[in-house]
Design a protein around this motif. Structure first.
Motif, mmCIF file in Angstrom:
data_model
loop_
_atom_site.group_PDB
_atom_site.id
_atom_site.type_symbol
_atom_site.label_atom_id
_atom_site.label_comp_id
_atom_site.label_asym_id
_atom_site.label_seq_id
_atom_site.Cartn_x
_atom_site.Cartn_y
_atom_site.Cartn_z
ATOM 1 N N SER A 1 67.687 102.150 18.259
ATOM 2 C CA SER A 1 66.862 101.166 17.782
ATOM 3 C C SER A 1 65.360 102.066 18.876
ATOM 4 O O SER A 1 65.717 102.870 19.154
ATOM 5 C CB SER A 1 67.071 100.244 20.107
ATOM 6 N N GLY A 2 64.972 101.307 18.878
ATOM 7 C CA GLY A 2 63.453 101.747 19.468
ATOM 8 C C GLY A 2 63.028 102.764 17.828
ATOM 9 O O GLY A 2 63.164 102.531 17.013
ATOM 10 N N ASN A 3 61.881 103.193 18.698
ATOM 11 C CA ASN A 3 61.060 104.080 17.231
ATOM 12 C C ASN A 3 61.660 105.296 17.645
ATOM 13 O O ASN A 3 61.941 105.668 17.995
ATOM 14 C CB ASN A 3 59.847 104.549 18.114
ATOM 15 N N THR A 4 62.210 105.581 15.542
ATOM 16 C CA THR A 4 62.691 106.333 15.153
ATOM 17 C C THR A 4 62.029 107.459 14.415
ATOM 18 O O THR A 4 61.354 107.187 13.019
ATOM 19 C CB THR A 4 63.910 105.917 14.920
ATOM 20 N N THR A 5 62.237 108.803 14.406
ATOM 21 C CA THR A 5 61.355 109.307 13.908
ATOM 22 C C THR A 5 62.862 110.340 13.071
ATOM 23 O O THR A 5 63.525 111.085 13.298
ATOM 24 C CB THR A 5 60.464 110.894 14.030
ATOM 25 N N LEU A 6 62.777 110.571 11.302
ATOM 26 C CA LEU A 6 64.252 111.218 11.277
ATOM 27 C C LEU A 6 63.383 112.335 10.147
ATOM 28 O O LEU A 6 62.214 112.114 9.227
ATOM 29 C CB LEU A 6 64.479 110.564 9.287
#
Lengths: 316, 67
Positions: free
Chosen positions: A155-160
């Motif tokens: 959840s929340g802003n996520t960076t891959l």
């Protein structure tokens, strides 16, 4: 309980007896063996690694065989933790438990939390990630650099990925992005909009779909910066032989894209369809509309319900 | 909107005031302010280079539209 260890070595600690209350296991570490009582107190004053099961019914017993938590931690200069390894939690209960690894640098906590199933194991290995295995040893949940993401909810802003050279491969056969901005709208049609070189904004009053709710009043508004594929088709009506120029534009806040400029053959009913597509760079709050401009005749040119559409989707 | 923000926005969009009002109406004043700042930051360098050139025109002027 204080462990005095070489930074490269592995520390393992086990609770000596079963407990039934909310268990919190804390490791204090310094980059060198304590030299005095003051040093020891200083270390005790700033815990840098905490393991807690957070569940009141879990029993913690000596490893291996029953419920247990073991941990090892290494650190570099100035007590900066560079690697944590071998943190393991074994759950022999009949129900799942939640285990949290908490790193505290004195200003903020970083937590790795996972639900360990009954008779399962969770471990944080070589600073690589938090893995949860079921009773058979099969991977249930993981996050880390090994690519073995499963059953993962973030959840929340996520960076891959953290670099342009990184790649992301999705092997799943079904992919959905139910909140990605995407819309398709059709027009109710209008008459006498242009023909006398008036630049008319095409109205699209019917939303076929509007995923993300970014389309209103014939205008798409970008909710965030990105690249958007936009396309528009306008089925003109009221054309005559005097028409000298037909122009269709998709006008965004950043640029005007002329997707058709010329004179197209009209059918026996004096209708003709023109259209085009673009890939537009848009900033957050930027807008996109469709405009048609016909010259050479009087203001008798409009557009039909059929095939007068405006569509878009965020591509990047 | 500051004069600098207005000038930068005028380089990019046809009507800076209309852009700002639409952003406020759609996202609220607080988010709109952040979006304005982000847009200006993105375009500022290009705007400064362009506006330093002789004969600089805003987007409305480039597209021969009334301002």
């Amino acid at each position: 309980m204080i462990f005095n260890s070489n930074p490269a070595s592995k520390l393992e600690a086990f609770c000596g007896s079963a407990v039934t209350t909310d268990v919190k296991f804390t490791v204090f570490y310094a980059n060198m063996p304590p030299q005095s009582t003051a040093d020891i107190n200083k270390q005790l004053g700033t815990p840098i690694h905490t393991v807690s099961n957070g569940v009141s019914t879990v029993q913690i017993a000596p490893y291996p065989g029953q419920n247990s938590i073991s941990t090892a931690i290494t650190a570099g200069a100035n007590n900066i933790v560079q690697a944590i390894s071998g943190v393991k939690a074994h759950n022999t209960n009949a129900s799942a438990v939640t285990v949290t690894i908490q790193l505290n640098d004195g200003t903020a906590d970083i937590q790795f939390k996972a639900a360990i199933p009954a008779a399962g194991t969770g471990y944080y290995e070589n600073g690589a990630g938090w893995y949860v295995l079921d009773s058979s040893g099969a991977l249930v949940t993981a996050f880390g650099p090994d690519g073995a993401f499963r059953n993962l909810t973030v959840s929340g802003n996520t960076t891959l990925g953290d670099a342009a050279a990184d790649s992301l491969t999705i092997n799943a056969g079904v992919f959905s992005a139910p909140n990605l901005p995407a819309f398709s709208a059709s027009s109710a049609g209008a008459t006498n909009q242009t023909g006398d070189n008036t630049n008319a904004t095409v109205t699209f009053g019917t939303e076929i779909f509007d995923q993300g709710s970014n389309f209103a009043s014939s205008t798409f508004t970008a909710p965030s910066v990105g690249k958007f594929q936009l396309s528009a088709y306008v089925y003109m009506t009221g054309l005559d032989g005097s028409v000298t120029r037909e122009t269709l534009s998709i006008v965004t806040s950043n640029r005007t894209y002329t997707v058709f400029d010329g004179v197209i053959n009209r059918d026996g009913s004096n209708n003709a369809c023109i259209g085009g597509a673009i890939l537009a760079d848009m900033d957050a709050a930027d807008t996109a509309i469709v405009q048609i401009q016909v010259a050479g005749t009087t203001k008798t040119v409009g557009y039909l319900v059929t095939d007068t559409r405006f569509m878009g989707i965020q591509e990047a | 909107m500051t004069q600098d923000e207005f000038d930068c926005l005028a380089y990019v969009v046809i009507d800076p005031n209309e852009w700002e009002q639409h952003a406020i109406k759609t996202f609220g004043a607080e988010k709109a302010q952040a979006m304005l700042a982000a847009k200006v930051e993105r375009w500022w360098k290009e705007f400064k280079i362009a506006s330093a050139q002789p004969g600089y025109q805003t987007r409305a002027e480039r597209e021969c539209l009334p301002t």
